[in-house]
Write an enzyme that holds these catalytic residues in place. Structure first.
Site, PDB file in Angstrom:
ATOM      1  N   LYS A  71       0.843  -1.203   0.000  1.00 49.72           N
ATOM      2  CA  LYS A  71       0.000   0.000   0.000  1.00 49.72           C
ATOM      3  C   LYS A  71       0.875   1.249   0.000  1.00 49.72           C
ATOM      4  O   LYS A  71       1.964   1.252   0.605  1.00 49.72           O
ATOM      5  CB  LYS A  71      -0.900  -0.046   1.239  1.00 49.72           C
ATOM      6  CG  LYS A  71      -1.990   1.006   1.290  1.00 49.72           C
ATOM      7  CD  LYS A  71      -2.853   0.808   2.535  1.00 49.72           C
ATOM      8  CE  LYS A  71      -3.906   1.882   2.699  1.00 49.72           C
ATOM      9  NZ  LYS A  71      -4.736   1.686   3.903  1.00 49.72           N
ATOM     10  N   SER A  98      -9.721   1.558   3.195  1.00 45.07           N
ATOM     11  CA  SER A  98      -8.915   2.334   2.282  1.00 45.07           C
ATOM     12  C   SER A  98      -7.889   1.501   1.510  1.00 45.07           C
ATOM     13  O   SER A  98      -7.353   1.971   0.515  1.00 45.07           O
ATOM     14  CB  SER A  98      -8.177   3.431   3.066  1.00 45.07           C
ATOM     15  OG  SER A  98      -7.292   2.856   3.999  1.00 45.07           O
ATOM     16  N   SER A 142      -9.726  -0.781   7.381  1.00 48.83           N
ATOM     17  CA  SER A 142      -9.238  -0.582   6.010  1.00 48.83           C
ATOM     18  C   SER A 142      -8.613  -1.790   5.319  1.00 48.83           C
ATOM     19  O   SER A 142      -8.350  -1.735   4.123  1.00 48.83           O
ATOM     20  CB  SER A 142      -8.232   0.560   5.987  1.00 48.83           C
ATOM     21  OG  SER A 142      -8.914   1.773   5.947  1.00 48.83           O
TER      22      SER A 142
HETATM   23  N1  GLN Z   1     -13.067   4.106   7.040  1.00 56.26           N
HETATM   24  C1  GLN Z   1     -12.105   4.328   8.050  1.00 56.26           C
HETATM   25  C2  GLN Z   1     -11.673   5.767   8.028  1.00 56.26           C
HETATM   26  O1  GLN Z   1     -11.946   6.424   7.081  1.00 56.26           O
HETATM   27  C3  GLN Z   1     -11.025   3.364   7.821  1.00 56.26           C
HETATM   28  C4  GLN Z   1      -9.673   3.867   8.037  1.00 56.26           C
HETATM   29  C5  GLN Z   1      -8.584   2.865   8.022  1.00 56.26           C
HETATM   30  O2  GLN Z   1      -8.714   1.763   8.557  1.00 56.26           O
HETATM   31  N2  GLN Z   1      -7.434   3.319   7.530  1.00 56.26           N
HETATM   32  O3  GLN Z   1     -11.103   6.295   8.926  1.00 56.26           O
END
Ligand code: GLN
Length: 481
Positions: A81, A156, A180
């Protein structure tokens, strides 16, 4: 014959070890899959960049094998990532503010996997700084879901899930702050592990919410995750929050007796807002547990309802502080045509950050500001402590918590992008494990009636990643999905 790119990491390892193929052949197969997809009328856009030097590395791996000096994971490719740094490569967190940033060092987890012989294939797309659940908030454009290209792959770590699901990488690293890794894993039909806080070093991970962040692993099988974990985990002097755990013995995964396991199904994750097709999959997973002799209780854990609200105070609060460093002075992009320093800061940040990141910075600064701190941030921290205690109580009686990973199946690209609340609510089942520092695994369990992938979540006590993976492997083996 199953195509190379459809194989699991462990199958590939065996083929390489038996010299049934070369590493160059293997790496080429993934790069070709990526190139072929680029010509599709709707490319997946899972990679921000593929590394052409992976071919040279593959040649070296093949030479090492000939010499008899192959390392344990020699030549096995993985995707990374874009918020986990690799020495000499760009890392942008899919943000304008970090465009052009090139890392002088590698994250500990990347370094450990590379030292074991693995080859980074490329950087995967993501929601900017990890803030999002659909992989749409990226300067590189959205990633598409390989199952249906008009749908989100989840976020994400959407790029990581999409490349694994589509055969552009056998495994990928993602990151988790609040779901995420698990959400995209569930939307794309692959496995996704969020380890316990501390299992994997965060050194070299661009900070979002430091008390929640953790690297996660996306793969086609639980065994593949165990293999990666066995090399990547363990204390790191560069990260004082890393734990002196030892996962070196977790691979190969052991046969696990399901009989006698105690599983809790919290009613909070089965009620309103949960898609009926998903609920049914969770219930049939519970049946599988029962059939194999586990005890499954359905009970209420009321504090779980507060998880998403606490999360959306603590995560933005930490983010607003962590992201203060992107001011155009030290990292990445700087807007140059400005009258003075103040204007340079303002323009760099205004132009560099996307709208969701700005929203989080506003929320974070608001909940931390004097006059509101006690009502929001302090209160959220107190409720987080209560949540941790409740979860500890659950694990004094149970081995596992079973729930959906996401309340809904993958949705259409664009559907929630302008509705932040709807987007945040897709995280209702995942955030509690980040807040409670425990491991959770999203297990692909087939599709809804409409053919959309579903993930079921197993959460375990802190540092019980082994249990989650072994149970999932038993389930996977029986082909019950
Ligand atoms: N949807 C969560 C956020 O926007 C997920 C974030 C994550 O795990 N990086 O904060």
């Amino acid at each position: 014959m199953k195509e190379l790119i459809g194989m699991s990491l462990s199958e590939l390892k065996e083929k390489l070890d038996k010299k049934e193929m070369s590493t160059v052949e293997l790496v080429r197969a993934y790069l070709d899959a990526f190139e072929a997809d680029r010509k599709h009328e709707k490319p997946l856009n899972g990679y921000i960049e593929v590394f052409r030097d992976s071919i040279e590395k593959a040649e070296k791996a093949d030479e090492a094998r000939v010499r008899g000096s192959a390392r344990p994971l020699e030549g096995l490719p993985f995707a990374v990532k874009d918020n986990i740094v690799i020495k000499g490569k760009h890392a942008t967190c899919a943000s304008g503010v970090l465009k052009g940033f090139c890392s002088p060092y590698s994250a500990t987890v990347v370094k450990r996997l590379v030292d074991a012989g693995m080859i980074p294939l490329g950087r995967t797309n993501m929601d900017e700084f990890g803030m999002g659940s659909s992989c749409e908030y990226s300067i590189y454009g959205a990633t598409r879901n390989p199952v249906d290209r008009d749908l989100t792959p989840g976020g994400s770590s959407g790029g990581s899930a999409a490349v694994v699901a589509s055969g552009q990488a056998p495994v990928a690293l993602g990151t988790e702050t609040g779901g995420s890794v698990r959400t995209p894993a569930s939307y794309c039909g692959v496995y996704g592990l969020k380890p316990s806080y501390g299992t994997l070093s965060r050194y070299g991970v661009v900070a979002y919410g430091s008390s929640l962040d953790q690297i996660g692993i996306l793969a086609k099988t639980p065994q593949d995750i165990a293999l990666m974990l066995s090399f990547a985990a363990g204390a790191d002097p560069h990260d004082m929050t890393s734990a002196p755990t030892n996962f070196t013995n977790c691979s190969p995964l052991k046969e696990r007796d399901i009989k006698g396991l105690k599983v809790l199904l919290p009613t909070e994750f089965l009620g309103e807002g949960i898609d009926p097709g998903i609920k049914q999959k969770v219930e049939s997973f519970a049946q599988w547990f029962k059939k194999n002799g586990a005890q499954v209780d359905t009970d209420s854990v009321p504090i779980l309802q507060a998880a998403v609200a606490i999360y959306y105070i603590i995560a933005p609060a930490e983010a607003s502080s962590n992201l203060a460093r992107y001011d155009g002075v030290r990292y990445g992009n700087r807007v140059r045509q400005t009258a003075n320093l103040e204007e340079m800061y303002v323009k760099t940040r205004s132009e560099g950050f996307g709208k969701e990141v700005k929203r989080r910075i506003f929320i974070g600064n608001y909940v931390l500001s004097s006059g509101y701190y006690d009502a929001y941030y302090k209160k959220a921290m107190q409720v987080r402590t209560l949540l941790r205690r409740e979860i500890e109580k659950v694990f004094s009686k149970y081995d596992l918590i079973l729930s959906p990973t996401s309340p809904c199946p993958p949705f259409k690209l664009g559907e929630k992008v302008d509705d932040p609340l709807a987007m945040y609510l897709t995280d209702i089942c995942t955030t509690f494990s980040n807040l409670a520092l425990i491991p959770s695994l999203s297990v692909p369990v087939g599709t809804t009636g409409a053919g959309l992938p579903v993930g079921v979540q197993l959460a375990g006590n802190r540092f019980r990643e082994d249990l989650l993976l072994e149970v999932a492997a038993m389930y996977h083996k029986e082909g019950s999905r």
